[in-house]
Design a protein around this motif. Structure first.
Motif, short mmCIF file in Angstrom:
data_model
loop_
_atom_site.label_atom_id
_atom_site.label_comp_id
_atom_site.label_asym_id
_atom_site.label_seq_id
_atom_site.Cartn_x
_atom_site.Cartn_y
_atom_site.Cartn_z
N ARG A 5 0.72 -20.35 13.89
CA ARG A 5 2.07 -20.83 13.64
C ARG A 5 2.73 -20.05 12.52
NH1 ARG A 5 4.59 -24.63 10.44
NH2 ARG A 5 2.66 -25.36 9.48
N LEU A 6 1.97 -19.74 11.51
CA LEU A 6 2.43 -18.90 10.41
C LEU A 6 1.20 -18.34 9.71
CD1 LEU A 6 2.00 -20.63 7.52
CD2 LEU A 6 3.92 -21.91 8.49
N ALA A 7 1.42 -17.40 8.82
CA ALA A 7 0.31 -16.79 8.08
C ALA A 7 0.69 -16.66 6.62
CB ALA A 7 -0.04 -15.43 8.67
N LEU A 8 -0.33 -16.63 5.78
CA LEU A 8 -0.14 -16.48 4.35
C LEU A 8 -0.86 -15.22 3.86
CD1 LEU A 8 -0.93 -20.13 3.14
CD2 LEU A 8 1.20 -19.24 4.12
N ALA A 9 -0.23 -14.51 2.93
CA ALA A 9 -0.85 -13.34 2.30
C ALA A 9 -0.79 -13.52 0.79
CB ALA A 9 -0.13 -12.05 2.70
N GLY A 10 -1.93 -13.46 0.13
CA GLY A 10 -1.95 -13.62 -1.32
C GLY A 10 -1.33 -12.43 -2.03
N TYR A 11 -0.53 -12.72 -3.05
CA TYR A 11 0.15 -11.65 -3.80
C TYR A 11 -0.27 -11.64 -5.26
CZ TYR A 11 3.96 -8.25 -4.21
OH TYR A 11 4.70 -7.10 -4.38
N GLY A 12 -1.26 -12.47 -5.59
CA GLY A 12 -1.83 -12.44 -6.91
C GLY A 12 -0.89 -12.87 -8.02
N SER A 13 -1.22 -12.47 -9.21
CA SER A 13 -0.40 -12.73 -10.39
C SER A 13 0.23 -11.43 -10.86
CB SER A 13 -1.25 -13.31 -11.52
OG SER A 13 -2.23 -12.36 -11.93
N THR A 14 1.20 -11.53 -11.75
CA THR A 14 1.82 -10.32 -12.31
C THR A 14 0.78 -9.44 -12.96
OG1 THR A 14 3.90 -11.50 -12.67
CG2 THR A 14 3.57 -9.46 -13.91
N ALA A 15 -0.14 -10.04 -13.70
CA ALA A 15 -1.19 -9.27 -14.38
C ALA A 15 -2.11 -8.60 -13.39
CB ALA A 15 -1.98 -10.18 -15.32
N ALA A 16 -2.45 -9.32 -12.31
CA ALA A 16 -3.35 -8.73 -11.31
C ALA A 16 -2.69 -7.56 -10.59
CB ALA A 16 -3.77 -9.81 -10.31
N ARG A 17 -1.40 -7.71 -10.28
CA ARG A 17 -0.71 -6.61 -9.59
C ARG A 17 -0.59 -5.39 -10.48
NH1 ARG A 17 2.36 -11.01 -7.91
NH2 ARG A 17 4.10 -10.52 -9.31
N ALA A 18 -0.52 -5.59 -11.78
CA ALA A 18 -0.43 -4.45 -12.70
C ALA A 18 -1.73 -3.64 -12.74
CB ALA A 18 -0.10 -4.95 -14.10
N ARG A 19 -2.81 -4.22 -12.29
CA ARG A 19 -4.10 -3.54 -12.31
C ARG A 19 -4.34 -2.69 -11.06
NH1 ARG A 19 -8.17 -5.58 -15.76
NH2 ARG A 19 -9.73 -5.20 -14.14
N GLY A 20 -3.42 -2.72 -10.12
CA GLY A 20 -3.62 -1.95 -8.90
C GLY A 20 -2.30 -1.69 -8.20
N ARG A 21 -2.39 -1.25 -6.96
CA ARG A 21 -1.21 -0.94 -6.16
C ARG A 21 -1.37 -1.55 -4.77
NH1 ARG A 21 -1.06 5.36 -6.17
NH2 ARG A 21 -3.16 5.26 -7.04
N PHE A 22 -0.26 -1.72 -4.08
CA PHE A 22 -0.25 -2.15 -2.68
C PHE A 22 -0.98 -3.47 -2.49
CE2 PHE A 22 -0.31 2.64 -2.43
CZ PHE A 22 1.02 2.78 -2.10
N ALA A 23 -0.52 -4.49 -3.23
CA ALA A 23 -1.18 -5.79 -3.17
C ALA A 23 -1.12 -6.39 -1.77
CB ALA A 23 -0.52 -6.74 -4.18
N LEU A 24 -0.01 -6.22 -1.07
CA LEU A 24 0.11 -6.80 0.26
C LEU A 24 -0.88 -6.17 1.23
CD1 LEU A 24 1.57 -8.74 2.17
CD2 LEU A 24 3.29 -6.96 2.55
N ALA A 25 -1.14 -4.89 1.07
CA ALA A 25 -2.08 -4.20 1.96
C ALA A 25 -3.47 -4.80 1.89
CB ALA A 25 -2.13 -2.71 1.62
N ALA A 26 -3.83 -5.33 0.72
CA ALA A 26 -5.15 -5.93 0.57
C ALA A 26 -5.33 -7.12 1.49
CB ALA A 26 -5.37 -6.34 -0.89
N ALA A 27 -4.25 -7.86 1.74
CA ALA A 27 -4.31 -9.00 2.66
C ALA A 27 -4.12 -8.56 4.10
CB ALA A 27 -3.24 -10.02 2.29
N ALA A 28 -3.32 -7.54 4.32
CA ALA A 28 -2.99 -7.12 5.68
C ALA A 28 -4.23 -6.77 6.49
CB ALA A 28 -2.03 -5.93 5.63
N THR A 29 -5.20 -6.16 5.84
CA THR A 29 -6.40 -5.74 6.57
C THR A 29 -7.27 -6.92 6.98
OG1 THR A 29 -7.57 -5.43 4.46
CG2 THR A 29 -6.45 -3.50 5.40
N LYS A 30 -6.99 -8.11 6.45
CA LYS A 30 -7.81 -9.28 6.77
C LYS A 30 -7.14 -10.22 7.77
CE LYS A 30 -9.96 -9.00 2.23
NZ LYS A 30 -10.18 -9.66 0.92
N LEU A 31 -5.93 -9.91 8.16
CA LEU A 31 -5.24 -10.75 9.13
C LEU A 31 -5.71 -10.44 10.55
CD1 LEU A 31 -1.63 -10.48 7.67
CD2 LEU A 31 -2.98 -12.59 7.82
N PRO A 32 -5.72 -11.43 11.42
CA PRO A 32 -6.13 -11.18 12.81
C PRO A 32 -5.07 -10.40 13.57
CG PRO A 32 -5.42 -13.45 12.53
CD PRO A 32 -5.44 -12.85 11.16
#
Length: 460
Positions: A61-88
């Motif tokens: 019906r819908l899907a959720l992708a975690g986007y972390g916290s501001t601090a977590a995103r500052a430690r890396g790049r392409f946060a959405l891609a990390a969830a994208a690979t786990k979606l069916p």
């Protein structure tokens, strides 16, 4: 392979991008069943989390992708891609939670997550496909993704299938795809065309050295890209130990990067007169290999004492840079996997660059932050010029002492550009371990930042 967005469709699954800070508010506005499902599955909004919420018939019906916290995103790049690979499997349409100013970068990361190097072994394709978010430049993002894919594939391909002739073939295919002209000078013709150091470095290999020269565009400022195309580097007579030779298929990473960038520029139809120069060689060992203490005379007329045959990249680049400079383009940019010293200084994730042009630096730094393509400025430190000046020649290709290796290499290259603005990138070109949107293996560095900055660099 071609990386592209999914076509818009009514059956695309709505995707909510949810940060850890926003999860509570989002849940409060959902039906009780949705809230219960999310909590029961332990979804917290951390980077890399993905969850599908089914309807009453068990369909997504819908899907959720975690986007972390501001601090977590500052430690890396392409946060959405990390969830994208786990979606069916399915097509996904982002409906909430993704900041407008991050939509283009995160959409690119999703596309890059679909990259697979499958020339020698089959690979499972990415299952989740993204419908392009509203407001992004779809054609540009796809051009960037495919330029990056080209760079990765060229670097990943082993030297058995990516020697100088193969690199020439890839350049010809790129030129043909964009209606660019190409000229290639091969073997002993390099001597006739006064490109002696390219010939000298590559003459010991069975596959002849060559200079690849691509031109595209009939109007606008002039830009010349020069990429180091050492398709394999044994170290020459100063042979590398096995531990240092293991990744030398990537020593043409500079050539791969400029070809990827050239694709981005041409696909975007940038208002620029583009030239790409690639000295393509193998640094091999044979009875005619060049030797330590040889003195070479460059295209520019400067003499170079060879104190280490493993410092060959700057030699082939020098002739190409001198050739580029003769036309006095508005900007020359070289890219090369040139020194281990650069890796020691900044590690594998940053692209060190050298420029004395304040406008270039300002434009590049702003773009690097904007497009998540990190760079780090290094100094053309003129007082170190004496370190590259031996007693019996104009220049030394491998100064003794071990200090400031990436700086002295950059200073060496700068000697061959006297009439043009010049910037040099000493890239690594390799992702040591997998990260979001970046599989282990070859990777582009600095090219997306350059593409974004190019108008401001060339028309300050």
């Amino acid at each position: 392979m071609t990386l592209s967005f999914a076509a818009p469709a009514d059956n695309a699954i709505d995707l909510n991008v949810i940060s850890q800070d926003d999860l509570g508010n989002w849940l409060e506005n959902q039906p009780a069943a949705t809230k219960a499902w999310v909590l029961a599955n332990g979804f917290s909004g951390r980077i890399g989390e993905a969850l599908v919420v089914p309807d009453t018939e068990g369909q997504p019906r819908l899907a959720l992708a975690g986007y972390g916290s501001t601090a977590a995103r500052a430690r890396g790049r392409f946060a959405l891609a990390a969830a994208a690979t786990k979606l069916p499997s399915g097509d996904y349409r982002i409906t909430s939670g993704l900041p407008d100013d991050q939509a283009e970068v995160e959409a690119l990361g999703w596309l890059l997550s679909g990259y697979r190097f499958d020339r020698y072994k089959s690979a499972t394709p990415m299952r989740a496909h993204l419908v392009a978010p509203d407001g992004i430049d779809v054609a540009k993002v796809e051009a960037i993704a495919n330029g990056e894919a080209l760079t990765r594939t060229l670097i990943n391909t082993p030297a058995s299938d990516m020697g100088p002739p193969d690199l020439e073939k890839a350049a010809r295919e790129l030129a043909g795809a964009h209606g660019a002209s190409i000229n290639v000078i091969v073997g002993d013709e390099l001597l006739k065309e006064n490109l002696p150091m390219i010939h000298t470095v590559g003459r010991a290999a069975n596959r002849a050295p060559r200079l690849i020269d691509i031109r595209w565009g009939g109007s606008g400022p002039t830009l010349t890209l020069v990429g180091k195309g050492v398709c394999f580097d044994t170290g020459g007579l100063n042979i590398k130990p096995g531990s240092s030779m293991g990744l030398m298929k990537k020593d043409m990473g500079g050539a791969a990067a400029v070809l990827g960038l050239a694709h981005m520029i041409m696909a975007a139809k940038a208002n620029v007169q583009l030239r790409v120069l690639i000295p393509a060689v193998e640094n091999s060992i044979s009875d005619n290999a060049y030797r330590p203490q040889d003195i070479l005379t460059s295209r520019k007329g400067l003499t170079v004492e060879i104190n280490n045959t493993d410092a060959e990249g700057r030699l082939v680049l020098a002739d190409a840079l001198a050739l580029a400079d003769e036309e006095k383009p508005d900007q020359i940019i070289s890219m090369a996997t040139l020194t281990g010293a650069a890796r020691v200084a900044v590690g594998p994730d940053l692209a060190p660059y050298f420029s004395d042009d304040a406008n270039f630096v300002t434009a590049l730094e702003a773009s690097a932050a904007k497009v998540s393509d990190p760079v780090w400025r290094m100094p053309f430190h003129t007082p170190y010029e004496s370190m590259i000046e031996p007693d019996i020649a104009d220049l030394d290709n491998a100064p003794k002492g071990g200090f400031a290796g990436c700086i002295t290499a950059a200073l060496f290259l700068r000697r061959f550009v006297t009439d043009s603005n010049y910037a040099h990138f000493d890239i690594y070109g390799w992702q040591p371990s997998a990260a979001p949107a970046r599989a282990k293996g070859g990777v582009g560095q600095g090219t997306r930042a350059l593409l974004d900055a190019i108008d401001r660099i060339l028309t300050p």
